[in-house]
Design a protein around this motif. Sequence first.
Motif, mmCIF file in Angstrom:
data_model
loop_
_atom_site.group_PDB
_atom_site.id
_atom_site.type_symbol
_atom_site.label_atom_id
_atom_site.label_comp_id
_atom_site.label_asym_id
_atom_site.label_seq_id
_atom_site.Cartn_x
_atom_site.Cartn_y
_atom_site.Cartn_z
ATOM 1 N N GLN A 54 0.831 -1.205 0.000
ATOM 2 C CA GLN A 54 0.000 0.000 0.000
ATOM 3 C C GLN A 54 0.866 1.257 0.000
ATOM 4 O O GLN A 54 0.552 2.238 -0.692
ATOM 5 C CB GLN A 54 -0.921 -0.013 1.223
ATOM 6 C CG GLN A 54 -2.010 1.037 1.191
ATOM 7 C CD GLN A 54 -2.902 0.959 2.412
ATOM 8 O OE1 GLN A 54 -2.551 1.457 3.473
ATOM 9 N NE2 GLN A 54 -4.066 0.323 2.259
ATOM 10 N N ALA A 55 1.963 1.225 0.763
ATOM 11 C CA ALA A 55 2.861 2.390 0.804
ATOM 12 C C ALA A 55 3.471 2.647 -0.568
ATOM 13 O O ALA A 55 3.640 3.809 -0.981
ATOM 14 C CB ALA A 55 3.961 2.164 1.840
ATOM 15 N N SER A 95 2.222 6.412 -1.595
ATOM 16 C CA SER A 95 3.145 7.481 -1.211
ATOM 17 C C SER A 95 4.074 7.851 -2.365
ATOM 18 O O SER A 95 4.531 6.989 -3.120
ATOM 19 C CB SER A 95 3.984 7.054 -0.002
ATOM 20 O OG SER A 95 4.845 8.106 0.385
ATOM 21 N N MET A 110 9.431 6.949 2.143
ATOM 22 C CA MET A 110 8.273 6.101 2.399
ATOM 23 C C MET A 110 8.242 4.925 1.428
ATOM 24 O O MET A 110 7.930 3.786 1.797
ATOM 25 C CB MET A 110 6.988 6.915 2.282
ATOM 26 C CG MET A 110 6.760 7.919 3.399
ATOM 27 S SD MET A 110 6.348 7.124 4.978
ATOM 28 C CE MET A 110 4.772 6.380 4.582
ATOM 29 N N ARG A 111 8.576 5.188 0.186
ATOM 30 C CA ARG A 111 8.588 4.121 -0.806
ATOM 31 C C ARG A 111 9.697 3.112 -0.509
ATOM 32 O O ARG A 111 9.521 1.902 -0.701
ATOM 33 C CB ARG A 111 8.748 4.708 -2.220
ATOM 34 C CG ARG A 111 7.544 5.535 -2.665
ATOM 35 C CD ARG A 111 7.724 6.033 -4.099
ATOM 36 N NE ARG A 111 7.863 4.924 -5.032
ATOM 37 C CZ ARG A 111 6.829 4.239 -5.527
ATOM 38 N NH1 ARG A 111 5.594 4.549 -5.169
ATOM 39 N NH2 ARG A 111 7.030 3.256 -6.370
ATOM 40 N N GLY A 168 8.397 0.930 2.157
ATOM 41 C CA GLY A 168 7.447 -0.015 1.583
ATOM 42 C C GLY A 168 8.149 -1.146 0.845
ATOM 43 O O GLY A 168 7.769 -2.320 0.970
ATOM 44 N N LEU A 189 -5.085 2.369 7.992
ATOM 45 C CA LEU A 189 -4.205 2.857 6.927
ATOM 46 C C LEU A 189 -4.998 3.128 5.651
ATOM 47 O O LEU A 189 -4.775 4.136 4.967
ATOM 48 C CB LEU A 189 -3.102 1.829 6.652
ATOM 49 C CG LEU A 189 -2.043 1.680 7.746
ATOM 50 C CD1 LEU A 189 -1.119 0.498 7.450
ATOM 51 C CD2 LEU A 189 -1.222 2.959 7.888
ATOM 52 N N TYR A 206 -1.836 9.631 6.568
ATOM 53 C CA TYR A 206 -1.540 8.249 6.206
ATOM 54 C C TYR A 206 -0.063 7.928 6.460
ATOM 55 O O TYR A 206 0.268 6.889 7.042
ATOM 56 C CB TYR A 206 -1.876 7.988 4.736
ATOM 57 C CG TYR A 206 -1.239 6.726 4.218
ATOM 58 C CD1 TYR A 206 -1.767 5.473 4.545
ATOM 59 C CD2 TYR A 206 -0.082 6.780 3.436
ATOM 60 C CE1 TYR A 206 -1.154 4.314 4.103
ATOM 61 C CE2 TYR A 206 0.531 5.625 2.989
ATOM 62 C CZ TYR A 206 -0.007 4.393 3.318
ATOM 63 O OH TYR A 206 0.613 3.247 2.889
ATOM 64 N N GLU A 207 0.822 8.806 6.025
ATOM 65 C CA GLU A 207 2.251 8.538 6.156
ATOM 66 C C GLU A 207 2.679 8.451 7.618
ATOM 67 O O GLU A 207 3.475 7.590 7.994
ATOM 68 C CB GLU A 207 3.047 9.612 5.420
ATOM 69 C CG GLU A 207 2.842 9.573 3.908
ATOM 70 C CD GLU A 207 3.694 10.581 3.186
ATOM 71 O OE1 GLU A 207 4.177 11.539 3.844
ATOM 72 O OE2 GLU A 207 3.894 10.437 1.961
ATOM 73 N N PHE A 251 1.261 5.193 9.060
ATOM 74 C CA PHE A 251 2.025 4.056 8.531
ATOM 75 C C PHE A 251 3.329 3.878 9.296
ATOM 76 O O PHE A 251 3.644 2.788 9.778
ATOM 77 C CB PHE A 251 2.307 4.278 7.040
ATOM 78 C CG PHE A 251 3.271 3.289 6.442
ATOM 79 C CD1 PHE A 251 2.815 2.077 5.956
ATOM 80 C CD2 PHE A 251 4.625 3.579 6.370
ATOM 81 C CE1 PHE A 251 3.714 1.159 5.396
ATOM 82 C CE2 PHE A 251 5.523 2.678 5.820
ATOM 83 C CZ PHE A 251 5.066 1.468 5.327
ATOM 84 N N THR A 275 12.155 7.518 7.596
ATOM 85 C CA THR A 275 11.093 8.330 6.986
ATOM 86 C C THR A 275 10.946 9.677 7.689
ATOM 87 O O THR A 275 10.373 10.611 7.131
ATOM 88 C CB THR A 275 9.730 7.604 7.047
ATOM 89 O OG1 THR A 275 9.342 7.433 8.431
ATOM 90 C CG2 THR A 275 9.803 6.243 6.364
#
Length: 243
Positions: free
Chosen positions: A101-102, A106, A111-112, A115, A155, A163-164, A167, A215
């Motif tokens: 989902q991230a 994102s 963040m990626r 993920g 989330l 969201y970030e 997460f 992050t």
Amino acid sequence: MQQGGTVLSFRRSAVGSMSVASRHVLATVAVIGALAFTLIALLVPVEKFNGGSAAATTLPAADDDGLGTMSTAFGPLTAQDRDFVRKVRLAGLWELPAGRQALQRSKRSAMRTAGEHLVEGHTELDRRALEVGGALGMELPDQPTRQQQEWLDQLTNAQGAQYEQLFAQLLRRAHGKVFSLVAQIRAQTRNSMVRGLATDANATVLDHITVLEATGMVDFDGLADAPPAAVPAPASSTVSRPK
């Protein structure tokens, strides 16, 4: 006086006649005795108050499946071992979707990256958990727990910066809790299959903790034992209040 002088003279003579080796032996005995006394003095309070210190350092008991310790080709398999394998499987059932989902939602590089690490790490750990479970004749879950599903739902419903932050906080807290369990199992298990899984999990969990912290969204003050509070909704959203 003569008698006293004779006795004193005899004592001095006896001491003076002792060999150097005998004196060293006496000195050694005295030192050992002093060390033993000191050790006893230190151990008594530890034994007396051991209950309090153990309560502060011992992890919560594992979920007991009632099967006791089982003999396997890879060594004894305890209830704690089985609980650990199940927890590794459960972690993948919600953290793997969270990582995907991230990647989808994102646009921030950090963040990626988090993920990507979650997807790669839990894909491999999930494979290993299934492998270990199969070798040990264990039945493993195929759905996340109710609480884990609630985290995934939070989330899904969060947006943007909310969201970030959610997460990073949820995943960092979950990994921090399991990190202590992994170390305990790795140190104590007598089953070679479980030990191998714990070794892999240790490296993976530490990697995930590192990328989640990178992050910049982790609130370290919020990593206490209390369940993480949901991130406040944006001011523009409508919030119903009791009348």
